[in-house]
Motif scaffolding. Structure first.
Motif, PDB file in Angstrom:
ATOM      1  N   PHE A 227       6.554 -14.935  22.651  1.00  0.00           N
ATOM      2  CA  PHE A 227       5.951 -15.358  23.911  1.00  0.00           C
ATOM      3  C   PHE A 227       4.573 -14.738  24.088  1.00  0.00           C
ATOM      4  O   PHE A 227       4.336 -13.593  23.692  1.00  0.00           O
ATOM      5  N   GLY A 228       3.696 -15.513  24.712  1.00  0.00           N
ATOM      6  CA  GLY A 228       2.409 -14.985  25.132  1.00  0.00           C
ATOM      7  C   GLY A 228       2.210 -15.305  26.601  1.00  0.00           C
ATOM      8  O   GLY A 228       2.474 -16.441  27.024  1.00  0.00           O
ATOM      9  N   ALA A 229       1.795 -14.299  27.381  1.00  0.00           N
ATOM     10  CA  ALA A 229       1.562 -14.517  28.811  1.00  0.00           C
ATOM     11  C   ALA A 229       0.382 -13.662  29.227  1.00  0.00           C
ATOM     12  O   ALA A 229       0.445 -12.425  29.193  1.00  0.00           O
ATOM     13  N   ASP A 230      -0.732 -14.325  29.588  1.00  0.00           N
ATOM     14  CA  ASP A 230      -1.948 -13.585  29.926  1.00  0.00           C
ATOM     15  C   ASP A 230      -2.986 -14.604  30.389  1.00  0.00           C
ATOM     16  O   ASP A 230      -2.644 -15.770  30.637  1.00  0.00           O
ATOM     17  N   LYS A 231      -4.254 -14.200  30.487  1.00  0.00           N
ATOM     18  CA  LYS A 231      -5.317 -15.176  30.652  1.00  0.00           C
ATOM     19  C   LYS A 231      -5.200 -16.173  29.498  1.00  0.00           C
ATOM     20  O   LYS A 231      -4.850 -15.786  28.367  1.00  0.00           O
TER      21      LYS A 231
END
Lengths: 592, 592
Positions: free
Chosen positions: B399-403
């Motif tokens: 998972f990736g969660a950021d700007k």
């Protein structure tokens, strides 16, 4: 966006619908109809807008010179009597059925639709994008592109590998001043832009590449005389394991193929060869223009003992030369013309220009000659001169007497000028090779030996023993290709042995330390199995200039610079931000 | 000097007398006979020297590795059982009847005759002329030459004019730092080396050249990351009166022809196209490597309201992104491997790398999942993720969660790394076009709009109205060609109207004064009938690197520079004579 180029429409296209894009070369309103000559890279075609199509006509009415249009229309035959034979498309015209103004144009500062209008070169360079729209300039760039294409395809077919060499490099000592590029990463250090890829192409031979070429940009920070540019282009070539005869044979085949392909001209096969000595003797130049039928004739032996120091001095000087140049029908020259030629040779250092007018030698002998110097010349000398020059009544004989290099330069230049002024130039193309150059020439000021070509040129194998003993007598394995008085290519077999290279450096007063510093990498590379190799470089700009009949290399370059090395279009060079200089650890320090 | 290349001898040459020139690749003495593998550009052949010819044998006894020889001999079939199938010439050998040592060689500092020996790149660059003798390097330079040849011939055939643009020019603002060249004639002023011929090629279109190309040297004074060079080469192209579809069609035909000719590979016709938006969504990159079968999946909508800020924050942020990346059989990854990938995405700014191992979803559902974050995710979110990613037992989901830009860069890079590490890369060549780029991106620091391509790129015609209102939503007419994850070409339709160009400068915070100073000549030229035009530039070094399978662009350049922009062979850059700087009105001022 388009179906055809404007310039390609012919009667075979009649009744076809076409879509054209181009510039308004000229707009005329005639009999209620608008005629637009639409121009693109291929040429012009006449587009007609009829008033019965009101909207299109209204648009056409707005267009001005250099507007950019897209036109849909139908090709038709021009009405009988209105054909234009001077135009390739002159049999037809296009009846416009749609027109779009893709861009408008302000009135250009130079007219493009008239031939006679002379525009200053400054204006042409400042608005180069307008100047280049002229068909003449388009044609030159197009021929230039075809020339490079043809040269490349010849070399590709012959197994040459197109290989790029660096532009950011170390100073290469071709004799001129380097352009420097400050390094940001290595403060206080500089790259140099290459004056030629000379050492890199030699290194490529040591790399086993066998056959190399490159259309290479070269840079020289010289004071720009006549027709030089700070950056210029050469076709750069190097091969291994070829003798000079093999290489010269291949190169002249390339040039013959080029002239055949581009100009439909057949050059001689093989090209004539002249030794340097003979070229200097007969033409006073190592790039003789063979279109001029005049030749220098040596007469020192006839004048050694005359009571006229101007002749006798150089005739007795081992470094002097006394030569005559016969101008057929030169008796027609006026006093003023002779004075002008005297001034002309003065440019080349000649202190005067003696002459004899041959009015009536046939019947009156010596009395039929007219000359301020006649009184100094005994009969035997006069007769010798007449016989040796082959002068006949109506001719004029010019004389040069000085150090050999002065006589050669002065009479060599005079020879060409007379050829031009007197309409003596033969038509066509007269290429030749000049060979057997001396290895060295003596610097007039310092008396030191300097390389006539460059320090990497090999001496003739059978003269290696002469190197230290009589350097002036030693010949190199260099060759120049000359065309109509212009050197278009020059090259040599290179030194491939370290020991010989060191001897040459030594003769050129390059100390071991200097050699190590400047050419250490070359000397080192020569230790590891350097093959025999040689090469040549052709000046592409000059070659294109000659082949297109342009008057200057500036006319065969898209964006040339002025004599002060400036680009008038972009305003280069220019000042830069002090922060940029700071990053480069540099300060500008203007001289007072 | 020779009759054949070493590498071309075959059984068809048996009984012929041949003359060969080349390097001693290896010498062996066996059974009283000397065997020399002689090497040239074309390959190797075995030369045999028999002791019954005493003088020749004596010479052959002296030769060492990298000696340069000329050998006359007779081709004969190798004795049965001694053929070498690994060698193209392995059926035959040459019985030497004459041998000349053209040059000797010291023992080279790197061996050329063994494959396994690893040599430092520093040594390779310092002795580049030896490194380039290796068949692998020869082959690369040869393929490079064939690639440029093929590209040129395609463009020549399609009416493109090969036209040179200046190297000494005015600063062109491509975003990187310029190399400067001090002017001697104009003290305190500087030329810049071109970062690309961008403005000159646009001026050539305004000159009516219609179709231009150039294999152009470009210069950027950047801090050299990974695989950059201070000077590099691009195939530079510009055309007038073509839509982007016409130009892209022609360019992909060129690249297809190139791959067919050089590699015998058929690329898709037409090339697939992806919008920038789709490329970012599915691959997190505008140069997606389509060999990797993994794709990013958006899941922000599933996580907007979860009680886990790491996900919910970016899911609620309009500039955030939450995405999943399913790795088939990723359940095999060890704890250590996952930690390493977490570090890897850290390089791209990701603050962590959440994951779910899918051990037994089929029978156990949620209990069959394993993850430190599982406890934060409600059933609906878990089910949504499983459905949307299509994960099955044995998989792992990252998972990736950021700007958005952080997620794209991190997961985009992870996607490719996983493809490589896990052997998921498809074979072959996977080119595509990326289109519909945004005109602008916001500078993260200043918040100002910057051109995503360059300031001369045209906006889409139907979005001209959006320019000032919502610049971020405005798309450009740019297109990039991407091959196996590398951008090999990029271009755009350019602005051809002065008013639009001024609006773009204004949006980019370039004041009227700055615009006049830096681009005055362009703005002026746009007034005089500029045609619609556009172009593209291909990175030749990268293209050759990909096509030859080389690991670095340094391996496809004859004389590359190091990471600190130095040439180890010639020792450039270097210090220069103070007199030279004086002539340039410069002082070196080293920073403390």
């Amino acid at each position: 966006m388009r179906s055809h180029y404007c310039g390609e429409l012919r009667s075979g296209h009649i009744d076809q619908e076409v879509v054209l894009c181009g510039w308004v070369h000229r707009r005329r309103d005639h009999g209620g109809v608008i005629f637009v000559d639409l121009r693109d890279r291929d040429g012009l075609v006449q587009v007609v807008f009829d008033p019965d199509r009101a909207d299109i006509f209204a648009t056409a009415e707005q267009v001005r010179s250099e507007y950019v249009l897209r036109v849909v229309g139908r090709v038709r035959r021009r009405p009988a009597g209105t054909e234009n034979e001077e135009l390739a498309t002159g049999e037809v015209e296009v009846l416009g059925t749609e027109v779009t103004v893709l861009n408008s144009a302000e009135t250009p500062p130079m007219q493009l639709d008239e031939h006679g209008v002379e525009v200053s070169e400054e204006l042409r360079l400042r608005y180069r994008y307008l100047d280049l729209r002229r068909p003449e300039m388009q044609q030159r760039l197009r021929v230039r592109s075809r020339i490079t294409q043809m040269l490349r395809s010849f070399l590709d077919e012959h197994g040459f590998l197109d290989t790029e060499t660096p532009i950011l490099t170390k100073s290469t000592p071709e004799g001129a001043r380097d352009y420097l590029v400050p390094s940001r990463v290595h403060p206080g250090e500089f790259y140099a832009l290459p004056q030629s890829p000379q050492l890199f192409k030699q290194l490529l031979m040591m790399s086993g590449l066998d056959r190399y070429y490159q259309i290479a940009r070269c840079f020289r920070d010289e004071d720009l005389r006549a027709d030089r540019q700070p950056e210029f282009t050469q076709l750069d070539i190097e091969v291994s394991f070829m003798t000079e005869d093999e290489l010269m044979g291949l190169m002249e085949e390339m040039i013959r193929t080029l002239f055949r392909t581009i100009l439909d001209v057949e050059l001689p096969d093989p090209l004539p060869r002249l030794t340097y000595a003979e070229a200097m003797r007969r033409y006073g130049s190592d790039r003789p223009d063979l279109r001029v039928p005049l030749e220098l004739v040596d007469i020192a032996d006839l004048l050694r003992d005359v009571d006229f120091k101007v002749f006798a001095g150089p005739a007795q000087d081992p470094e002097g030369r006394v030569a005559a140049l016969r101008l057929p029908r030169g008796g027609e020259l006026t006093r003023k013309e002779i004075d002008d030629y005297t001034k002309f040779v003065g440019i080349y250092g000649a202190k005067g220009l003696a002459y004899i007018k041959v009015n009536d030698w046939a019947t009156k002998g010596r009395d039929g000659l007219q000359s301020p110097i006649l009184k100094f010349l005994p009969d035997a000398a006069v007769e010798g001169i007449m016989t040796r020059t082959g002068a006949v009544d109506g001719d004029l004989i010019f004389f040069g007497a000085d150090k050999a290099n002065v006589v050669n330069e002065a009479l060599g230049a005079l020879r060409v000028k007379l050829g031009q002024d007197r309409g003596l130039m033969a038509e066509g193309w007269h290429p030749l090779w000049v060979v057997d150059f001396p290895m060295f020439e003596r610097d007039a000021q310092t008396g030191r030996w300097m390389a006539l070509h460059h320090p990497f040129t090999a001496p003739k194998e059978d003269q290696l023993d002469l190197l230290e003993e009589t350097p002036g007598a030693c010949q190199s394995r260099a060759y120049d290709m000359v065309l109509n008085g212009t050197e278009i290519g020059g090259g040599s077999i290179r030194i491939h042995r370290e020991a010989v290279q060191r001897r040459i450096f030594c003769l050129l007063n390059i100390s071991d330390e200097q050699a190590e510093d400047r050419f250490g990498f070359l000397l080192k590379a020569l230790k590891y199995g350097c093959p025999p190799h040689g090469g040549i470089a052709f000046g592409l700009d000059r070659l294109v200039m000659l082949m297109t009949g342009a008057g200057s290399i500036r006319d065969v370059m898209a964006f040339p610079k002025t004599q002060s090395a400036a680009c008038l279009l972009t305003s280069a060079p220019s000042q830069v931000d002090p922060a940029q200089l700071n990053e480069l650890s540099l300060r500008v320090k203007l001289r007072a």
